[in-house]
Design a protein around this motif. Structure first.
Motif, PDB file in Angstrom:
ATOM      1  N   MET A 257       0.794  -1.268   0.099  1.00  0.00           N
ATOM      2  CA  MET A 257       0.052  -0.022  -0.024  1.00  0.00           C
ATOM      3  C   MET A 257       0.961   1.175  -0.064  1.00  0.00           C
ATOM      4  SD  MET A 257      -3.416   0.247   1.059  1.00  0.00           S
ATOM      5  CE  MET A 257      -4.241   0.435   2.859  1.00  0.00           C
TER       6      MET A 257
ATOM      7  N   LEU B 273     -10.018   5.270  -3.893  1.00  0.00           N
ATOM      8  CA  LEU B 273      -9.382   4.799  -5.324  1.00  0.00           C
ATOM      9  C   LEU B 273     -10.902   4.324  -6.083  1.00  0.00           C
ATOM     10  CD1 LEU B 273      -6.069   2.764  -5.229  1.00  0.00           C
ATOM     11  CD2 LEU B 273      -6.955   4.922  -6.352  1.00  0.00           C
TER      12      LEU B 273
ATOM     13  N   SER C 131      -1.409   2.077  -7.819  1.00  0.00           N
ATOM     14  CA  SER C 131      -1.342   0.764  -7.097  1.00  0.00           C
ATOM     15  C   SER C 131       0.176   0.012  -6.996  1.00  0.00           C
ATOM     16  CB  SER C 131      -2.256  -0.204  -7.673  1.00  0.00           C
ATOM     17  OG  SER C 131      -2.278  -0.367  -8.716  1.00  0.00           O
ATOM     18  N   ASN C 132       1.046   0.715  -7.557  1.00  0.00           N
ATOM     19  CA  ASN C 132       2.605   0.442  -7.844  1.00  0.00           C
ATOM     20  C   ASN C 132       3.473   1.594  -7.720  1.00  0.00           C
ATOM     21  OD1 ASN C 132       1.888  -2.626  -9.024  1.00  0.00           O
ATOM     22  ND2 ASN C 132       1.016  -1.265 -10.480  1.00  0.00           N
TER      23      ASN C 132
ATOM     24  N   LYS D 267      -7.400   1.590   0.206  1.00  0.00           N
ATOM     25  CA  LYS D 267      -7.316   1.030  -1.012  1.00  0.00           C
ATOM     26  C   LYS D 267      -8.767   1.077  -1.694  1.00  0.00           C
ATOM     27  CE  LYS D 267      -4.317  -1.380  -3.744  1.00  0.00           C
ATOM     28  NZ  LYS D 267      -2.930  -2.141  -3.635  1.00  0.00           N
TER      29      LYS D 267
END
Lengths: 153, 235
Positions: A1, B17, A82-83, B13
């Motif tokens: 995360m 998002l 996400s990366n 997350k």
């Protein structure tokens, strides 16, 4: 995360999507001739600019280059949500590098419109501003990454 | 550099998002729909250079107005339309090879409309003035409108030519004009001053671009004129 603000990356993704649509429109105009427009405005516009000899680079229409560039920026920005790295390279670095190339290219195109062709194309100006916006977000993101690294070192 | 606290914190997350993906998805769908609409609409364009070239000769009187502009239609027609046009402007070409054919058929040839052509060459089109001269030189031999049609139908063949004059002479020959007189007219700049005056007049009434249409002193674009002519005819 990822433990930092994703706002610059989100903003970069939105701007890249808008740029992709903009370049897509200019490509359509390039492919189909006149599209939605009805008038040749005094002082020129996208038709003048896109029918000039400067609308292609090494045989490739500039509008198509724009589509490719914005698509790459969009993919990078979306991946970066996400990366932090792809293939071992920091995405923030890649994003800033690609955005810098885009800004320099936009600067060159803006110079051609004002200094050489003598006509301004509205959607080309919008594209240049979007590139500048993406570059600003990429720079901000890079600083956040640096600050984080500095903090955790 | 300061980031707002809630943004600086770890982004969960799921929520932010997901909201972001929904927003960007909606923007993408709207944008793609808009581009598709543009592509489809452009495909429906009726512009066709061959339709302009292959139509039967115009069945209406033609001539020059007192202030030197070429017209087609009955001088006493109930509605007068002035087109401010540039021979090199692609949109003027699209109009001349598309909608203008319908306007001719439905209004000019039926005596309802007097159609006046005002030159308005734009500075970004280097061949617009030479083309306007060619049309007027043909007009000297009573062939303004045939040359007008030919120039618009072949626009993409001469628009990027740095020396279009020889092409214009070949068009004059195609229209069976006296090419010596035509060439002399073109090279002497016989009509240059008239065209400059026409351009100035367009500037005075603040024509924003070409083609612009003026009916009863009001300006319209090509999409509007059919409706406006119909409304004016009902008065």
């Amino acid at each position: 995360m990822i433990e930092r603000s994703l706002y610059p990356r989100m903003a970069a993704a939105v701007l890249a999507l808008l740029g992709l649509l903009d370049a897509g429109y200019l490509s359509l105009e390039r492919l189909l001739g006149d599209t939605g427009g009805l008038v040749c405005p005094i002082g020129g516009g996208c038709v003048t600019v896109q029918s000039s000899t400067y609308a292609t680079l090494l045989g490739v229409p500039v509008a198509f280059i724009g589509v490719t560039g914005y698509a790459a920026l969009l993919v990078l920005a979306l991946l970066s949500l996400s990366n932090d790295r792809i293939a071992g390279v920091r995405i923030s670095t890649l994003l800033l590098a690609l955005a810098s190339v885009g800004v320099l290219f936009s600067l060159y195109l803006s110079y051609l419109q004002v200094g050489v062709i003598g006509a301004l194309c509205y959607w080309c100006v919008v594209s240049a501003l979007l590139e500048l916006g993406i570059w600003g977000r990429a720079l901000l993101d890079r600083r956040l990454v640096r600050a984080e690294r500095g903090g955790s070192a | 550099m300061s980031t707002r606290p809630q943004r600086g914190r770890a982004i969960q997350k799921s929520n932010p998002l997901r909201t972001f993906y929904i927003i960007i998805g909606v923007v993408a769908i709207i944008g793609i729909a808009a581009l598709a609409t543009i592509a489809l609409r452009s495909g429906q364009s009726t512009a066709s250079p061959s339709a302009l070239l292959n139509r039967p000769p115009l069945n209406a009187p033609t001539g020059r107005t007192a202030d030197g502009y070429y017209y087609k239609g009955q001088l006493n027609a109930p509605v007068t339309l002035a087109e401010y046009s540039d021979f090199e402007c692609p949109f003027c070409g699209a109009f001349a090879t598309g909608l203008e054919l319908m306007i001719d058929r439905d209004y000019v040839e039926t005596g309802k409309l007097l159609y006046v052509f005002h030159d308005f060459p734009l500075q970004q089109h280097p061949n617009a003035v030479p083309a306007a001269e060619a049309a007027r030189c043909a007009g000297d031999q009573n062939a303004f409108w045939p040359m007008h049609d030919l120039l618009f139908a072949t626009q993409d063949q001469w628009a990027n030519n740095r020396q279009p004059q020889s092409q214009f002479v070949s068009y004059a020959q195609q229209l069976k004009l006296d090419s010596g007189t035509f060439t002399q007219c073109l090279t002497s700049g016989k009509h240059t001053a008239e065209i400059a005056k026409a351009q100035q007049e367009g500037g005075q009434i603040q024509i924003p671009g070409t083609p612009t249409f003026v009916i009863d002193g009001k300006q319209y674009n090509a999409d509007q004129i059919r409706r406006v002519i119909d409304a004016a005819l009902k008065k």
